[in-house]
Design a protein around this motif. Structure first.
Motif, short mmCIF file in Angstrom:
data_model
loop_
_atom_site.label_atom_id
_atom_site.label_comp_id
_atom_site.label_asym_id
_atom_site.label_seq_id
_atom_site.Cartn_x
_atom_site.Cartn_y
_atom_site.Cartn_z
N UNK A 129 0.83 -1.20 0.00
CA UNK A 129 0.00 0.00 0.00
C UNK A 129 0.86 1.25 0.00
N UNK A 130 1.93 1.24 0.81
CA UNK A 130 2.86 2.38 0.82
C UNK A 130 3.46 2.58 -0.57
N UNK A 131 3.83 1.47 -1.20
CA UNK A 131 4.49 1.54 -2.50
C UNK A 131 3.59 2.14 -3.58
N UNK A 132 2.37 1.64 -3.71
CA UNK A 132 1.51 2.08 -4.82
C UNK A 132 1.01 3.51 -4.63
N UNK A 133 0.98 4.00 -3.39
CA UNK A 133 0.39 5.32 -3.11
C UNK A 133 1.04 6.43 -3.91
N UNK A 134 2.37 6.36 -4.06
CA UNK A 134 3.09 7.43 -4.76
C UNK A 134 2.67 7.55 -6.22
N UNK A 135 2.22 6.45 -6.82
CA UNK A 135 1.89 6.44 -8.24
C UNK A 135 0.42 6.75 -8.53
N UNK A 136 -0.37 6.83 -7.47
CA UNK A 136 -1.80 7.12 -7.66
C UNK A 136 -2.19 8.42 -6.95
N UNK A 137 -1.17 9.24 -6.69
CA UNK A 137 -1.37 10.59 -6.16
C UNK A 137 -2.03 10.60 -4.79
N UNK A 138 -1.69 9.62 -3.95
CA UNK A 138 -2.22 9.58 -2.59
C UNK A 138 -1.10 9.64 -1.58
N UNK A 139 -1.35 10.30 -0.48
CA UNK A 139 -0.40 10.24 0.63
C UNK A 139 -0.56 8.88 1.29
N UNK A 140 0.54 8.18 1.57
CA UNK A 140 0.41 6.85 2.18
C UNK A 140 -0.20 6.92 3.56
N UNK A 141 -0.97 5.89 3.91
CA UNK A 141 -1.57 5.83 5.24
C UNK A 141 -0.48 5.74 6.30
N UNK A 142 -0.65 6.50 7.37
CA UNK A 142 0.32 6.46 8.46
C UNK A 142 0.01 5.28 9.37
N UNK A 143 0.96 4.39 9.52
CA UNK A 143 0.77 3.21 10.37
C UNK A 143 1.12 3.57 11.83
N UNK A 144 0.16 3.39 12.71
CA UNK A 144 0.39 3.73 14.11
C UNK A 144 0.75 2.51 14.96
N UNK A 145 0.31 1.34 14.52
CA UNK A 145 0.60 0.12 15.27
C UNK A 145 1.58 -0.75 14.49
N UNK A 146 2.74 -0.97 15.08
CA UNK A 146 3.76 -1.79 14.44
C UNK A 146 3.97 -3.04 15.28
N UNK A 147 3.87 -4.20 14.65
CA UNK A 147 4.11 -5.45 15.36
C UNK A 147 5.54 -5.91 15.11
N UNK A 148 5.98 -6.85 15.90
CA UNK A 148 7.33 -7.38 15.75
C UNK A 148 7.24 -8.91 15.81
N UNK A 149 6.92 -9.50 14.66
CA UNK A 149 6.80 -10.95 14.59
C UNK A 149 8.03 -11.55 13.92
N UNK A 150 8.27 -12.82 14.23
CA UNK A 150 9.53 -13.45 13.83
C UNK A 150 9.36 -14.26 12.55
N UNK A 151 9.31 -13.57 11.42
CA UNK A 151 9.10 -14.21 10.13
C UNK A 151 10.38 -14.30 9.31
#
Length: 393
Positions: free
Chosen positions: A297-319
């Motif tokens: 979502x962050x990536x495509x936003x720049x190409x469709x003239x949208x400000x990317x959504x600000x993520x407020x909750x960040x998880x830390x999973x072990x992937x």
């Protein structure tokens, strides 16, 4: 008049995604989630996004004129590059013609997508790049070991290592170098671990970024295992962030992603290459699964003239992410992984009976492994190639 206004409100804006491969699926999904009508293009009719998109066009998007014609014929509003360098280069050319959002100017596109131009600017500006030469006459002056890199290569294809100059000279003298064709550069081999830095820019400043540990365990120059970094030093991160914002200023980069591979010995950093297209092999899902942040979502936003959504909750999973590949050509039957105390999911690429070419030319599928503990992820990821295997016919 009221009816006309209502019709306009219900008409979706449309976007052409220039990639139909499996790696582009998260991008397609992100665009649909933003309420757009999504079309895709690509030359392989079996690629999954052709079936998932609202519309699909089967043609080779390296044909820039055809891409421009298709875009104009269908009155698309936006154009989004996928997960290949060719996709970005073609899209940037079309965007320049039509004034579309999210793309750099011609100079920046050239610097980022041509190895020699990237290193030329790096040398001029004092970026942390390894020593290199493009003239055969100067190869002897290089420090060895050194890597011979095709200018037009990607995913580690065609890279050759020479431990001594005499080995390279013998390679050149017997005609093997000339037989390769194309242009090459010779770059000093530097010791250290491989990482990637994915950063999203706004007005030349980093708004969100991610560091990933990367391993090349089947083919020496193709990443096949990775996880979001947990122990990378503050100093190394700071060096990369400072460089990136200088680079963004030097090239007046548009808002959006800049993805860079680099090598570090824990103290210094050495740039390998950068790109502005989305990394492949579902890198976007590794970030999303590990952090909860929707990278696509962050990536495509720049190409469709949208400000990317600000993520407020960040998880830390072990992937961990592991791309399953082989060191020889085989006929694919099944994929296996033997790992305990972990949740495993698999994204298939090859079907039973299909030819699986040796790395770096091909891959069977991608494993995502959620480990119970961070330490397990850190120790197991580099060895996933020992725990996974391809069954063959």
């Amino acid at each position: 008049m009221i009816a006309e206004k209502m019709i306009k409100k219900t008409i979706k804006k449309s976007v052409l995604l220039c990639d139909a491969s499996f790696s582009a699926i998260p991008l397609l999904e992100a665009l649909k989630e933003k309420g757009l009508r999504v079309a895709v293009c690509g030359s392989r009719d079996a690629d999954p996004c052709h079936a998932l998109a609202d519309e699909s066009y089967i043609f080779d998007y390296s044909n820039k004129s055809k891409l421009l014609k298709k875009f104009k014929e269908n009155n698309f509003d936006y154009l989004v590059p996928g997960c290949t360098d060719i996709s970005y280069i073609s899209c940037a050319w079309v965007a320049k013609k039509l004034g579309l959002p999210g793309y750099d100017d011609v100079r920046a596109v050239k610097v980022i997508n041509q190895k020699n131009e990237y290193r030329k600017l790096g040398k001029e500006k004092g970026y942390p790049i390894p020593n290199h030469e493009t003239e055969i006459a100067n190869f002897k002056q290089m420090k060895f070991p050194a890597l011979l890199k095709p200018m037009a290569s990607f995913s580690g294809r065609g890279i050759l290592r020479f431990d001594k100059f005499v080995e390279l000279k013998r390679f050149i003298d017997c005609g093997k170098f000339s037989a390769l064709g194309g242009e090459f550069l010779l770059e000093e081999f530097v010791e250290g671990r491989l990482y990637s830095h994915s950063a999203f820019l706004k007005a030349g400043k980093i708004t969100t970024d991610f560091f990933v540990n990367e391993y090349c365990t089947i083919h020496p120059y193709q990443v096949n295992s990775s996880y979001v970094s947990t122990k990378l030093s503050v100093s190394v991160k700071k060096q990369m962030r400072i460089w990136l914002e200088i680079f963004a200023k030097d090239l007046n980069l548009a808002d959006g992603l800049l993805h860079t591979q680099f090598i570090s010995d824990g103290k210094r950093v050495y740039l390998v290459e950068s790109c502005r297209r989305c990394p492949g092999d579902l890198y976007s899902l590794l970030i999303q699964k590990s952090t909860g942040i929707n990278y696509a979502s962050l990536y495509v936003s720049a190409f469709i003239n949208l400000s990317p959504d600000v993520e407020t909750k960040v998880s830390h999973k072990n992937f961990s992410r592991h791309t399953l590949s082989c060191n020889s050509d085989v006929i694919f039957a099944a994929a296996e992984i033997d790992i305990k105390d972990a949740k495993v999911s698999y994204v298939p690429i090859k079907k039973v009976g299909e030819l699986l070419r040796a790395a770096p030319m091909d891959r069977a599928g991608i494993f995502f492994i959620e480990h119970l503990a961070r330490r397990t992820m850190e120790t197991v990821t580099e060895n996933l190639y020992k725990l996974s295997r391809v069954q063959t016919l």
